[in-house]
Write a protein that holds these residues in place. Structure first.
Motif, PDB file in Angstrom:
ATOM      1  N   PRO A 121       0.834  -1.210   0.000  1.00  0.00           N
ATOM      2  CA  PRO A 121       0.000   0.000   0.000  1.00  0.00           C
ATOM      3  C   PRO A 121       0.863   1.251   0.000  1.00  0.00           C
ATOM      4  N   THR A 159      -6.865   3.128  -5.783  1.00  0.00           N
ATOM      5  CA  THR A 159      -6.431   1.834  -5.216  1.00  0.00           C
ATOM      6  C   THR A 159      -5.192   2.046  -4.351  1.00  0.00           C
ATOM      7  N   THR A 160      -5.353   2.769  -3.269  1.00  0.00           N
ATOM      8  CA  THR A 160      -4.205   3.120  -2.427  1.00  0.00           C
ATOM      9  C   THR A 160      -3.725   1.966  -1.560  1.00  0.00           C
ATOM     10  N   THR A 161      -4.496   0.903  -1.470  1.00  0.00           N
ATOM     11  CA  THR A 161      -4.101  -0.240  -0.646  1.00  0.00           C
ATOM     12  C   THR A 161      -3.207  -1.224  -1.392  1.00  0.00           C
TER      13      THR A 161
END
Length: 445
Positions: free
Chosen positions: A249, A341-343
């Motif tokens: 992440p 989609t930061t994870t």
């Protein structure tokens, strides 16, 4: 000796005799027919009917009508009512109306405003979802539109977005910096990665004449399998200790702040990338319409041979255009990794944006602001399509059909003109009423 006067050289006897007749005894000349200038309202109406904006709008209308037909045909309630159509036709029409209206109301509520959510903060969330989906579509569409204006076709958006996502992702979790600087560095890394990957096609086009469509398609495959390999390789892009091909992440300092972070209310996903999309639109508009580089781009796009004769370096234009196009694609990759989609991202982080961008650029007529609003439209179709599927049970594929029909009609303007009986831009206006103007001699007579 003859009493006739010999006419001077260059004059006929008839001309001499005409000059000897007094003016007051001459026959009146025939009235001169003059055409009335067309009324201003007619000229404005004709400009509207032949404009590209109207063609795009009507293409959307036709696509929505075709989508309504598909929704009605695939609806089980309509199929059931159609079984006894001749006994009770009203039931069939009622089922069609309920099916189509319910679908498009759900589309609107999922894309713009949903009063069922309660207060205004939650009711307006669908609009923020639309803008979130539209953000990468706008920047990627601008990238494709730029190459269109130069006479090229950048179909390598997928590969450029993947490379840009890898560059932005690596910076986002490998370097620890303060938030503003970290965001800026990760975004620049994405733009540089996309520009370098697109620049390969630009250099091959300029130096060897290789067709950019073939090169960019092949580079898509190279980028996909390269990023897929790196996501499976520990120490490269794969998250430590993970068994799946997924990246770590992003650090909080590299994540784009959302609208909720700025306002402190709601649960909005709309992030800083949308502001970057607006800035990119303004920049590209200025580049194409107000700069000398934009003039060279348009000159090469119209006729590269004439541009070369005029002293413009066509090879340099091709390379610069692909570099800038790749940089804009990089913004789309950055918005995916740092905003959506930061994870952690996988090999499908591009989400088909590179190919949807071609549709957005076509609908926007390769003009920056046209691309901006067409990107919002397609973002609305994406956001509303999921709500339509969830609430009405209508397949999301209907939205894809609508998008495909829009592209088909945009690519064939004569088809839209024939459907709505619009005049062609190069057609002569209809004959106007003639008015007769008498000459001064006729009035005197």
């Amino acid at each position: 000796m003859s009493d006739k006067t010999t006419p001077p050289a260059g004059e006929t006897p008839e001309a001499v005799e005409t000059e000897q007749v007094p003016v007051e005894q001459r026959a009146p000349e025939a009235p001169v027919a003059q055409a009335d200038p067309p009324p201003a309202a007619n000229r404005v109406l004709r400009e509207i009917l032949t404009s590209n904006w109207l063609i795009s709008l009507l293409a959307i209308v036709v696509a929505l009508l075709i989508g309504a037909i598909l929704i009605a045909v695939t609806d089980p309630a309509v199929q059931k009512a159609a079984g006894y159509f001749f006994a009770r036709p009203g039931d069939t029409f009622r089922a069609i109306w309920e099916s189509v209206s319910g679908a498009y109301v759900s589309l609107f509520q999922g894309a713009v405003y949903n009063p069922k959510r309660g207060d205004f903060v939650n009711a307006i969330k669908p609009l923020t979802e639309t803008l979130t989906f539209a953000t990468p579509l706008i920047t990627a569409g601008l990238a494709v539109a730029l190459t269109f204006r130069v006479g090229m076709f950048n179909i390598g958006g997928r590969g450029q977005i993947l490379v840009a996502a890898a560059c932005a992702g690596w910076v986002s979790w490998s370097i620890d910096l303060p938030a503003p600087l970290h965001i800026l560095l990760a975004t620049v890394a994405a733009c540089v990665g996309g520009a370098v990957w697109a620049g390969i096609a630009g250099v091959l086009k300029a130096r060897t004449g290789a067709h950019e469509v073939i090169v960019t398609i092949m580079l898509n495959y190279v980028a996909f399998y390269l990023i897929s390999y790196l996501l499976k390789t520990p120490g490269a892009l794969q998250a430590p200790g993970a068994n799946t091909p997924k990246s770590p992440p992003a650090l909080p300092s590299a994540v784009y702040p959302t609208l909720s972070d700025l306002l402190g209310v709601g649960s909005y996903r709309l992030h800083l990338g949308f502001l970057f999309a607006i800035i990119a639109t303004i920049w590209l508009w200025y580049l194409l319409n107000r700069s000398s580089m934009g003039f060279r781009f348009r000159a090469v796009g119209e006729n590269p041979h004439a541009a070369r004769v005029a002293g413009i370096s066509v090879t340099r234009v091709y390379i610069v255009a692909m570099l800038l196009s790749g940089g804009l694609m990089g913004l789309a990759g950055a918005s995916q990794v740092l905003g959506t989609t930061t994870t952690g991202f996988a090999a499908g982080v591009d989400a088909g944006i590179g190919f949807d961008a071609i549709t957005v650029a076509l609908l926007g007529r390769s003009k920056p602001w046209g691309v901006f609003f067409s990107g919002i439209l397609f973002g609305a179709l994406k956001a509303g399509g999921y709500t339509m599927q969830a609430s009405q049970g209508i397949p999301i594929d209907i939205v894809l059909v609508v998008q495909s029909v829009i592209v088909l009609l945009i690519a064939a303007p004569p088809l839209v003109r024939s459907i709505f009986r619009l005049p062609r831009p190069d057609a002569e206006p209809p004959a106007r009423r003639k008015r007769t103007t008498a000459t001064p001699e006729a009035v005197t007579k």
